[in-house]
Each structure stands twice: as structure tokens, then as C-alpha cells.
Design a protein around this motif. Structure first.
Motif, PDB file in Angstrom:
ATOM      1  N   ASN A  11       0.834  -1.213   0.000  1.00  0.00           N
ATOM      2  CA  ASN A  11       0.000   0.000   0.000  1.00  0.00           C
ATOM      3  C   ASN A  11       0.862   1.254   0.000  1.00  0.00           C
ATOM      4  OD1 ASN A  11      -2.752  -1.289   0.693  1.00  0.00           O
ATOM      5  ND2 ASN A  11      -1.369  -2.101   2.269  1.00  0.00           N
ATOM      6  N   ILE A  12       0.379   2.257  -0.715  1.00  0.00           N
ATOM      7  CA  ILE A  12       0.984   3.587  -0.583  1.00  0.00           C
ATOM      8  C   ILE A  12      -0.112   4.507  -0.046  1.00  0.00           C
ATOM      9  CG2 ILE A  12       0.712   4.109  -3.095  1.00  0.00           C
ATOM     10  CD1 ILE A  12       3.392   5.779  -2.680  1.00  0.00           C
ATOM     11  N   VAL A  13       0.074   4.896   1.217  1.00  0.00           N
ATOM     12  CA  VAL A  13      -0.976   5.604   1.966  1.00  0.00           C
ATOM     13  C   VAL A  13      -0.733   7.100   1.881  1.00  0.00           C
ATOM     14  CG1 VAL A  13      -1.966   5.932   4.272  1.00  0.00           C
ATOM     15  CG2 VAL A  13      -1.296   3.646   3.520  1.00  0.00           C
ATOM     16  N   ASP A  14      -1.802   7.818   1.608  1.00  0.00           N
ATOM     17  CA  ASP A  14      -1.752   9.254   1.332  1.00  0.00           C
ATOM     18  C   ASP A  14      -2.601   9.977   2.386  1.00  0.00           C
ATOM     19  OD1 ASP A  14      -2.682  11.707   0.235  1.00  0.00           O
ATOM     20  OD2 ASP A  14      -3.123  10.852  -1.741  1.00  0.00           O
ATOM     21  N   TYR A  15      -1.911  10.690   3.306  1.00  0.00           N
ATOM     22  CA  TYR A  15      -2.695  11.445   4.290  1.00  0.00           C
ATOM     23  C   TYR A  15      -1.876  12.583   4.893  1.00  0.00           C
ATOM     24  CZ  TYR A  15      -6.346  12.471   7.598  1.00  0.00           C
ATOM     25  OH  TYR A  15      -7.349  13.122   8.277  1.00  0.00           O
ATOM     26  N   HIS A  16      -2.568  13.658   5.289  1.00  0.00           N
ATOM     27  CA  HIS A  16      -1.861  14.831   5.816  1.00  0.00           C
ATOM     28  C   HIS A  16      -1.546  14.733   7.309  1.00  0.00           C
ATOM     29  CE1 HIS A  16      -6.200  15.937   6.020  1.00  0.00           C
ATOM     30  NE2 HIS A  16      -5.842  16.217   7.259  1.00  0.00           N
ATOM     31  N   GLY A  17      -1.895  13.601   7.918  1.00  0.00           N
ATOM     32  CA  GLY A  17      -1.487  13.370   9.306  1.00  0.00           C
ATOM     33  C   GLY A  17      -0.730  12.064   9.329  1.00  0.00           C
ATOM     34  N   CYS A  18       0.101  11.852  10.336  1.00  0.00           N
ATOM     35  CA  CYS A  18       0.862  10.601  10.314  1.00  0.00           C
ATOM     36  C   CYS A  18       1.101  10.039  11.706  1.00  0.00           C
ATOM     37  CB  CYS A  18       2.187  10.800   9.596  1.00  0.00           C
ATOM     38  SG  CYS A  18       3.277  12.004  10.374  1.00  0.00           S
ATOM     39  N   ASP A  19       0.587  10.687  12.755  1.00  0.00           N
ATOM     40  CA  ASP A  19       0.962  10.275  14.109  1.00  0.00           C
ATOM     41  C   ASP A  19       0.032   9.243  14.738  1.00  0.00           C
ATOM     42  OD1 ASP A  19      -1.190  11.919  14.442  1.00  0.00           O
ATOM     43  OD2 ASP A  19      -0.268  13.173  15.996  1.00  0.00           O
ATOM     44  N   PHE A  20      -1.037   8.863  14.038  1.00  0.00           N
ATOM     45  CA  PHE A  20      -1.964   7.916  14.671  1.00  0.00           C
ATOM     46  C   PHE A  20      -1.926   6.526  14.035  1.00  0.00           C
ATOM     47  CE2 PHE A  20      -4.333  10.073  11.369  1.00  0.00           C
ATOM     48  CZ  PHE A  20      -5.045   9.057  10.761  1.00  0.00           C
ATOM     49  N   PHE A  21      -1.129   6.363  12.978  1.00  0.00           N
ATOM     50  CA  PHE A  21      -1.001   5.032  12.388  1.00  0.00           C
ATOM     51  C   PHE A  21       0.002   4.217  13.219  1.00  0.00           C
ATOM     52  CE2 PHE A  21      -1.488   7.815   8.499  1.00  0.00           C
ATOM     53  CZ  PHE A  21      -2.790   7.450   8.208  1.00  0.00           C
ATOM     54  N   PRO A  22      -0.190   2.889  13.302  1.00  0.00           N
ATOM     55  CA  PRO A  22       0.821   2.081  13.993  1.00  0.00           C
ATOM     56  C   PRO A  22       2.173   2.201  13.284  1.00  0.00           C
ATOM     57  CG  PRO A  22      -1.180   0.796  13.608  1.00  0.00           C
ATOM     58  CD  PRO A  22      -1.336   2.078  12.843  1.00  0.00           C
ATOM     59  N   GLU A  23       3.209   2.381  14.047  1.00  0.00           N
ATOM     60  CA  GLU A  23       4.541   2.575  13.471  1.00  0.00           C
ATOM     61  C   GLU A  23       4.956   1.390  12.595  1.00  0.00           C
ATOM     62  OE1 GLU A  23       7.545   3.137  16.447  1.00  0.00           O
ATOM     63  OE2 GLU A  23       9.107   3.440  14.954  1.00  0.00           O
ATOM     64  N   ARG A  24       4.562   0.168  13.046  1.00  0.00           N
ATOM     65  CA  ARG A  24       4.978  -1.051  12.338  1.00  0.00           C
ATOM     66  C   ARG A  24       4.415  -1.147  10.918  1.00  0.00           C
ATOM     67  NH1 ARG A  24       0.172  -3.877  12.772  1.00  0.00           N
ATOM     68  NH2 ARG A  24      -1.038  -3.032  14.512  1.00  0.00           N
ATOM     69  N   TRP A  25       3.426  -0.363  10.585  1.00  0.00           N
ATOM     70  CA  TRP A  25       2.823  -0.457   9.259  1.00  0.00           C
ATOM     71  C   TRP A  25       3.773  -0.058   8.129  1.00  0.00           C
ATOM     72  CZ3 TRP A  25      -2.764   2.075   9.349  1.00  0.00           C
ATOM     73  CH2 TRP A  25      -3.648   1.161   9.945  1.00  0.00           C
ATOM     74  N   PHE A  26       4.693   0.863   8.396  1.00  0.00           N
ATOM     75  CA  PHE A  26       5.407   1.482   7.274  1.00  0.00           C
ATOM     76  C   PHE A  26       6.889   1.146   7.199  1.00  0.00           C
ATOM     77  CE2 PHE A  26       1.702   4.179   8.073  1.00  0.00           C
ATOM     78  CZ  PHE A  26       1.089   4.034   6.843  1.00  0.00           C
ATOM     79  N   ASP A  27       7.354   0.961   5.938  1.00  0.00           N
ATOM     80  CA  ASP A  27       8.761   0.702   5.659  1.00  0.00           C
ATOM     81  C   ASP A  27       9.456   1.975   5.173  1.00  0.00           C
ATOM     82  OD1 ASP A  27       8.575  -2.299   5.928  1.00  0.00           O
ATOM     83  OD2 ASP A  27       7.014  -1.876   4.458  1.00  0.00           O
ATOM     84  N   LEU A  28       8.669   2.907   4.686  1.00  0.00           N
ATOM     85  CA  LEU A  28       9.210   4.179   4.204  1.00  0.00           C
ATOM     86  C   LEU A  28       8.155   5.260   4.453  1.00  0.00           C
ATOM     87  CD1 LEU A  28      11.323   5.812   2.494  1.00  0.00           C
ATOM     88  CD2 LEU A  28      10.029   5.112   0.466  1.00  0.00           C
ATOM     89  N   VAL A  29       8.615   6.404   4.983  1.00  0.00           N
ATOM     90  CA  VAL A  29       7.702   7.536   5.230  1.00  0.00           C
ATOM     91  C   VAL A  29       8.259   8.746   4.474  1.00  0.00           C
ATOM     92  CG1 VAL A  29       6.761   9.108   6.981  1.00  0.00           C
ATOM     93  CG2 VAL A  29       7.009   6.666   7.509  1.00  0.00           C
ATOM     94  N   ILE A  30       7.481   9.238   3.525  1.00  0.00           N
ATOM     95  CA  ILE A  30       7.910  10.393   2.736  1.00  0.00           C
ATOM     96  C   ILE A  30       7.113  11.613   3.198  1.00  0.00           C
ATOM     97  CG2 ILE A  30       7.887  11.403   0.410  1.00  0.00           C
ATOM     98  CD1 ILE A  30       8.180   8.526  -0.663  1.00  0.00           C
ATOM     99  N   VAL A  31       7.828  12.682   3.523  1.00  0.00           N
ATOM    100  CA  VAL A  31       7.149  13.933   3.878  1.00  0.00           C
ATOM    101  C   VAL A  31       7.426  14.922   2.752  1.00  0.00           C
ATOM    102  CG1 VAL A  31       6.822  15.723   5.615  1.00  0.00           C
ATOM    103  CG2 VAL A  31       7.695  13.487   6.313  1.00  0.00           C
TER     104      VAL A  31
END
Ligand code: DAT
Length: 175
Positions: A78-98
Motif C-alpha cells: 500500500n501507498i498511503v496518502d494522508y496529511h497526518g501521520c501520528d496515529f497510524f501504527p509505526e509497524r505499518w510502514f517501511d518508508l515515510v515520505i514527507v
């Protein structure tokens, strides 16, 4: 990447108007990642607890959003698109692009979008204060966070290209 995931998950975050959707669409086209627009999901599945008149936006229900996404995030891809990022479980993501955009450029994009003045200036201020960058660095390991400029079409192309290269590298063993 977590062992149970065949494909990675990427989060693309940033202030509204920085180019998340445009960037995600192009990355999704070039990879096997599925574009998950959380704002659209909130609207289509009613993952909110009402409408905030002052800020002209939905009051999102973070738990409902995470529940709705849990299974597909565990599967990966999945490539998740959202303007907030602090409420997703940390383990979900392998890369975080700001994504980051200069304030004058961002102002014009949001004006074109027809944002009311209050919402427009709040968002530009949020960008100037690096709110989302800070949020990302507080929520995820620094090594997986990439802060990228998104002012021009060249920036867009370069951001897509580097993410596609990253994806190819981490998925080279996947058939
Ligand atoms: P977001 O999803 O972050 O709200 P968007 O992808 O809808 O942003 O982009 C907002 C507008 O800006 C849209 O008209 C496309 C344009 N845009 C996005 N990224 C850009 C870039 N790097 N260079 C030029 N224009 C861009």
C-alpha cells in the motif's frame, strides 16, 4: 520490511496541497503499490464523528481508520496518502515520505483549490512551522523518514523516480 509482508507499505504525508495524491498516483502506476487515499476513505466509509465548521473538514475517527486499514496494511503493498501521520501504527510502514512546498507556491495551490481564507492560512502556517515533518520524526524511526521538496514538476519526477527505485530494491526477491 516486516517478514509477514511480501510487499512494503509506504506513507506519503505532508500539508494539504504539497502533492501527496499526485505523487502517490504516479508511484502506484509504476509499481504494485495500491494508492490508499485516507481522506477519500474517511468520506466513503464515514470514518468520522462529524463536520468541523470552523476548519471546514471532517473530525476524523482515528481508531476507525486504523481498524479499516489493518488487514490490508498487514498484507502490504500500500501507498498511503494522508496529511497526518501520528496515529497510524509505526509497524505499518517501511518508508515515510514527507513532501514539502515553499509557502508562496503552496498558497497559490490552495487558493486554486478554493480553500476558505482561515483554512488556507492555517495550512500555510502549518507548512512554515514544519508541523508534519516534526510529527513524522516523532512517530517513525529517522532512518525511514525522507523529507522531499515538492515545488516543481522536476521535483515530482525525481520524488517518484527515487521511490520507484527504492521499491525495486526492496522487492527484488518478490516474484
Ligand atoms: P495533496 O494530495 O498533497 O493535497 P495534490 O497532489 O492534490 O496535493 O496537489 C495539489 C496541486 O498541486 C495539484 O494541482 C497538482 C499540483 N502539484 C502537486 N505536486 C506538484 C509539484 N511537485 N510541482 C508542481 N505542481 C504540483
Amino acid at each position: 520490511m516486516e517478514a509477514k509482508r511480501q510487499l512494503p507499505n509506504v506513507l506519503v504525508t505532508g500539508t494539504p496541497g504539497t502533492g501527496k495524491s499526485t505523487t502517490c498516483e504516479q508511484i502506484a502506476e509504476a509499481t504494485r503499490l495500491r494508492h490508499v487515499n485516507v481522506g477519500d476513505l474517511v468520506r466513503s466509509q464515514d470514518l468520522h464523528c462529524g463536520w468541523d465548521e470552523e476548519y471546514s473538514c471532517h473530525i476524523i475517527d482515528e481508531d476507525k481508520i486504523c481498524d479499516a486499514l489493518e488487514d490490508q496494511m498487514n498484507r502490504g503493498g500500500n501507498i498511503v496518502d494522508y496529511h497526518g501521520c501520528d496515529f497510524f501504527p509505526e509497524r505499518w510502514f517501511d518508508l515515510v515520505i514527507v513532501l514539502q512546498t515553499d509557502n508562496t507556491v503552496l498558497y497559490e495551490r490552495l487558493e486554486k483549490r478554493g480553500y476558505p481564507q482561515k483554512k488556507l492560512s492555517e495550512n500555510v502556517e502549518c507548512e512554515i512551522m514544519h508541523v508534519i515533518v516534526q510529527e513524522a520524526l516523532e512517530s517513525y524511526r529517522e532512518e525511514i523518514v525522507q523529507v522531499l521538496p515538492s515545488n516543481t514538476v522536476e521535483d515530482l519526477e525525481s520524488n517518484v523516480e527515487r521511490t520507484v527505485q527504492w521499491y525495486k530494491q526492496v522487492t527484488c526477491h518478490v516474484r
